[in-house]
Design an enzyme around this catalytic site. Structure first.
Site, mmCIF file in Angstrom:
data_model
loop_
_atom_site.group_PDB
_atom_site.id
_atom_site.type_symbol
_atom_site.label_atom_id
_atom_site.label_comp_id
_atom_site.label_asym_id
_atom_site.label_seq_id
_atom_site.Cartn_x
_atom_site.Cartn_y
_atom_site.Cartn_z
ATOM 1 N N LEU A 194 0.830 -1.212 0.000
ATOM 2 C CA LEU A 194 0.000 0.000 0.000
ATOM 3 C C LEU A 194 0.865 1.263 0.000
ATOM 4 O O LEU A 194 2.037 1.212 0.393
ATOM 5 C CB LEU A 194 -0.876 0.017 1.252
ATOM 6 N N GLY A 211 2.450 4.227 1.601
ATOM 7 C CA GLY A 211 2.816 4.430 3.006
ATOM 8 C C GLY A 211 3.254 3.168 3.727
ATOM 9 O O GLY A 211 3.568 3.200 4.913
ATOM 10 N N LYS A 223 7.678 0.913 1.160
ATOM 11 C CA LYS A 223 8.406 0.408 -0.018
ATOM 12 C C LYS A 223 9.641 1.253 -0.326
ATOM 13 O O LYS A 223 10.748 0.725 -0.474
ATOM 14 C CB LYS A 223 7.497 0.395 -1.271
ATOM 15 N N SER A 253 1.822 -1.379 -7.406
ATOM 16 C CA SER A 253 1.546 -2.543 -8.273
ATOM 17 C C SER A 253 0.432 -3.405 -7.673
ATOM 18 O O SER A 253 0.682 -4.527 -7.225
ATOM 19 C CB SER A 253 2.818 -3.351 -8.547
HETATM 20 N N1 LIG Z 1 -5.042 7.375 -6.501
HETATM 21 C C1 LIG Z 1 -3.837 7.037 -6.015
HETATM 22 N N2 LIG Z 1 -3.648 5.779 -5.548
HETATM 23 C C2 LIG Z 1 -2.425 5.438 -5.078
HETATM 24 N N3 LIG Z 1 -1.343 6.258 -5.051
HETATM 25 C C3 LIG Z 1 -1.494 7.520 -5.535
HETATM 26 C C4 LIG Z 1 -2.742 7.950 -6.023
HETATM 27 N N4 LIG Z 1 -2.602 9.247 -6.438
HETATM 28 C C5 LIG Z 1 -1.321 9.601 -6.203
HETATM 29 N N5 LIG Z 1 -0.649 8.560 -5.655
HETATM 30 C C6 LIG Z 1 0.799 8.613 -5.378
HETATM 31 O O1 LIG Z 1 1.392 7.820 -6.395
HETATM 32 C C7 LIG Z 1 2.220 6.800 -5.840
HETATM 33 C C8 LIG Z 1 1.884 5.418 -6.415
HETATM 34 O O2 LIG Z 1 2.338 5.312 -7.731
HETATM 35 P P1 LIG Z 1 2.640 3.879 -8.330
HETATM 36 O O3 LIG Z 1 3.202 4.129 -9.687
HETATM 37 O O4 LIG Z 1 3.457 3.112 -7.363
HETATM 38 O O5 LIG Z 1 1.182 3.242 -8.430
HETATM 39 S S1 LIG Z 1 0.723 1.935 -9.238
HETATM 40 O O6 LIG Z 1 1.731 0.889 -9.028
HETATM 41 O O7 LIG Z 1 0.586 2.284 -10.639
HETATM 42 O O8 LIG Z 1 -0.586 1.573 -8.642
HETATM 43 C C9 LIG Z 1 1.943 6.754 -4.363
HETATM 44 O O9 LIG Z 1 3.232 6.675 -3.798
HETATM 45 P P2 LIG Z 1 3.615 5.725 -2.588
HETATM 46 O O10 LIG Z 1 2.970 6.365 -1.420
HETATM 47 O O11 LIG Z 1 5.116 5.831 -2.530
HETATM 48 O O12 LIG Z 1 3.152 4.334 -2.828
HETATM 49 C C10 LIG Z 1 1.228 8.057 -4.041
HETATM 50 O O13 LIG Z 1 2.139 8.989 -3.500
HETATM 51 N N1 LIG Z 2 9.533 -0.002 9.055
HETATM 52 C C1 LIG Z 2 9.052 1.240 9.306
HETATM 53 N N2 LIG Z 2 8.744 1.601 10.569
HETATM 54 C C2 LIG Z 2 8.242 2.840 10.845
HETATM 55 N N3 LIG Z 2 8.022 3.782 9.887
HETATM 56 C C3 LIG Z 2 8.327 3.481 8.623
HETATM 57 C C4 LIG Z 2 8.851 2.204 8.257
HETATM 58 N N4 LIG Z 2 9.040 2.191 6.913
HETATM 59 C C5 LIG Z 2 8.648 3.394 6.459
HETATM 60 N N5 LIG Z 2 8.229 4.185 7.475
HETATM 61 C C6 LIG Z 2 7.708 5.555 7.360
HETATM 62 O O1 LIG Z 2 6.439 5.432 6.743
HETATM 63 C C7 LIG Z 2 6.228 6.486 5.810
HETATM 64 C C8 LIG Z 2 5.951 5.874 4.427
HETATM 65 O O2 LIG Z 2 7.112 5.218 3.977
HETATM 66 P P1 LIG Z 2 7.445 5.136 2.429
HETATM 67 O O3 LIG Z 2 8.725 4.393 2.324
HETATM 68 O O4 LIG Z 2 7.362 6.481 1.790
HETATM 69 O O5 LIG Z 2 6.237 4.218 1.912
HETATM 70 P P2 LIG Z 2 5.763 3.882 0.423
HETATM 71 O O6 LIG Z 2 6.942 4.075 -0.484
HETATM 72 O O7 LIG Z 2 5.288 2.470 0.496
HETATM 73 O O8 LIG Z 2 4.645 4.865 0.157
HETATM 74 C C9 LIG Z 2 7.477 7.359 5.845
HETATM 75 O O9 LIG Z 2 7.207 8.442 6.700
HETATM 76 C C10 LIG Z 2 8.536 6.433 6.439
HETATM 77 O O10 LIG Z 2 9.499 7.157 7.178
#
Ligand SMILES: Nc1ncnc2c1ncn2[C@@H]1O[C@H](COP(=O)(O)OS(=O)(=O)O)[C@@H](OP(=O)(O)O)[C@H]1O
Ligand SMILES: Nc1ncnc2c1ncn2[C@@H]1O[C@H](COP(=O)(O)OP(=O)(O)O)[C@@H](O)[C@H]1O
Length: 206
Positions: free
Chosen positions: A41, A43, A46, A114
């Site tokens: 998910l 946050g 990853k 993904s």
């Molecule tokens: N609608 C919606 N749903 C999910 N995420 C959203 C959306 N809009 C913007 N974002 C931001 O885009 C990041 C995800 O992009 P991805 O290329 O990893 O998504 S996907 O694999 O095509 O589903 C995702 O980043 P991460 O938080 O690092 O996962 C979000 O910051």
């Molecule tokens: N193992 C962990 N324990 C506590 N906080 C984490 C951990 N991994 C990531 N975080 C925090 O969670 C938030 C989201 O992490 P992020 O790597 O950006 O997630 P994603 O790429 O899946 O969206 C950031 O604020 C990061 O510092």
């Protein structure tokens, strides 16, 4: 004729073999090429984990590249949104880039939500056997939502952002990931498990 992604193949375009092979490039790097495919998910952690692992590998002299969803969507995939078709195309393109990088002998780390099993399988099928390693960063939705570093969950709950994964768009968790990580554990512990995994798969030597 169509490829695995259902796209038409042009019979007038013929594959050209080159004298320097992936094996030759891997011998120079002194490790194999492979993809560590982080899925989870928004946050879940990853990017944080992929970044920490890349740093650890770099310090060991491993040739790496990190492809991150947020960054790729500023360039290669800037024309794509978050509907199912666009997410599918996003992952297909990233899969193709990762495939080229593995052919170059790199260890590629990818951090994309993904959300669909079918696309993750498609990328696995693009790569040589054993070179796609699926890492499920399993962090409960409530924890991701509490972290919310970009304020996107808040926007999605307020109805200001549509198709948000986990809220009003699907996330299909892996059924048999190569590594299943508890995303609430310490980043240093999780990085250690990832290094062990690469060692077990004989991708790198400890
Ligand atoms: N609608 C919606 N749903 C999910 N995420 C959203 C959306 N809009 C913007 N974002 C931001 O885009 C990041 C995800 O992009 P991805 O290329 O990893 O998504 S996907 O694999 O095509 O589903 C995702 O980043 P991460 O938080 O690092 O996962 C979000 O910051
Ligand atoms: N193992 C962990 N324990 C506590 N906080 C984490 C951990 N991994 C990531 N975080 C925090 O969670 C938030 C989201 O992490 P992020 O790597 O950006 O997630 P994603 O790429 O899946 O969206 C950031 O604020 C990061 O510092």
């Amino acid at each position: 004729m169509a490829d695995a992604a259902g796209l038409p193949l042009n019979e007038n375009v013929v594959w050209h073999p080159h004298p320097v092979t992936r094996q030759d490039r891997e011998a120079l790097h002194k490790h194999q090429g492979a993809v560590l495919w982080f899925t989870g998910l928004s946050g879940s952690g990853k990017s944080t984990l992929a970044g920490a692992l890349e740093q650890a590998l770099h310090q060991r002299g491993v040739s790496t590249y990190l492809l991150d969803g947020d960054n790729v969507r500023h360039g290669l995939c800037r024309d794509l949104g978050f509907g199912d078709d666009d997410r599918r195309e996003n992952i297909r393109r990233v899969g193709e880039v990762a495939r080229l990088m593995v052919d170059a002998g790199l260890i590629v780390l990818t951090a994309f939500i993904s959300p669909h099993r079918a696309e993750r399988q498609l990328v696995r099928d693009m790569l040589p056997a054993g070179r796609f390693i699926e890492v499920f960063v399993d962090t409960p939705l409530a924890v991701c939502e509490a972290r919310d570093p970009k304020g996107l969950y808040q926007k999605a709950r307020a109805g200001e952002l549509r198709n948000f994964t986990g809220i009003d768009a699907v996330y299909e968790a892996p059924q048999r990931p190569d590594l299943h990580l508890d995303g609430e554990q310490l980043v240093t512990n999780l990085t250690g498990r990832l290094l062990d995994l690469l060692d077990e798969h004989v991708i790198i030597e400890s």
